[in-house]
Design a protein around this motif. Structure first.
Motif, mmCIF file in Angstrom:
data_model
loop_
_atom_site.group_PDB
_atom_site.id
_atom_site.type_symbol
_atom_site.label_atom_id
_atom_site.label_comp_id
_atom_site.label_asym_id
_atom_site.label_seq_id
_atom_site.Cartn_x
_atom_site.Cartn_y
_atom_site.Cartn_z
ATOM 1 N N LEU A 79 -26.866 0.237 -21.075
ATOM 2 C CA LEU A 79 -27.142 -0.687 -22.070
ATOM 3 C C LEU A 79 -27.206 0.291 -23.376
ATOM 4 O O LEU A 79 -27.357 1.251 -23.481
ATOM 5 N N HIS A 80 -26.940 -0.622 -24.487
ATOM 6 C CA HIS A 80 -26.969 0.148 -25.808
ATOM 7 C C HIS A 80 -27.767 -0.158 -26.757
ATOM 8 O O HIS A 80 -28.030 -1.479 -26.832
ATOM 9 N N VAL A 81 -28.353 0.597 -27.640
ATOM 10 C CA VAL A 81 -29.210 0.206 -28.765
ATOM 11 C C VAL A 81 -28.266 -0.043 -30.019
ATOM 12 O O VAL A 81 -27.632 0.803 -30.182
ATOM 13 N N VAL A 82 -28.228 -1.092 -30.395
ATOM 14 C CA VAL A 82 -27.349 -1.594 -31.601
ATOM 15 C C VAL A 82 -28.168 -1.284 -32.946
ATOM 16 O O VAL A 82 -29.251 -2.127 -33.034
ATOM 17 N N PRO A 83 -27.952 -0.513 -33.578
ATOM 18 C CA PRO A 83 -28.668 -0.466 -35.233
ATOM 19 C C PRO A 83 -28.556 -1.941 -35.712
ATOM 20 O O PRO A 83 -27.428 -2.553 -35.878
#
Length: 89
Positions: A79-83
């Protein structure tokens, strides 16, 4: 998703984000945001523990660095944290 056992039926996977409340009446009743109700074999504490464990696993997965598996040539699912790109938000 969490896996719970219907009181008189099979197990099922349930989207824990849709749980509005969990009641012990004395049977454990899960009420979803759409009004659906499920009586499950797990106790209220067990349901809460399952939700907490699931959410912790999502955070762990989101914080895991990406790295392809060199031997198999397969990428792990991450999963990726998107700013937030909104300068005013």
């Amino acid at each position: 998703m969490i896996v719970v056992s219907r009181l008189h039926g099979p197990t099922m996977a349930l989207n824990s984000d849709l749980i509005e409340r969990v009641e012990a009446t004395p049977d454990t009743v899960l009420t979803l945001v759409d009004g659906s109700r499920y009586v499950v074999a797990e106790s209220l504490d067990e349901v809460v523990d399952k939700v907490l464990a699931f959410r912790a696993s999502v955070v762990r997965l989101a914080n895991r660095p990406e790295h392809p598996d060199q031997d198999q040539g397969v990428r792990e699912q991450t999963l990726h944290v998107v700013p937030d790109l909104d300068p005013e938000g």
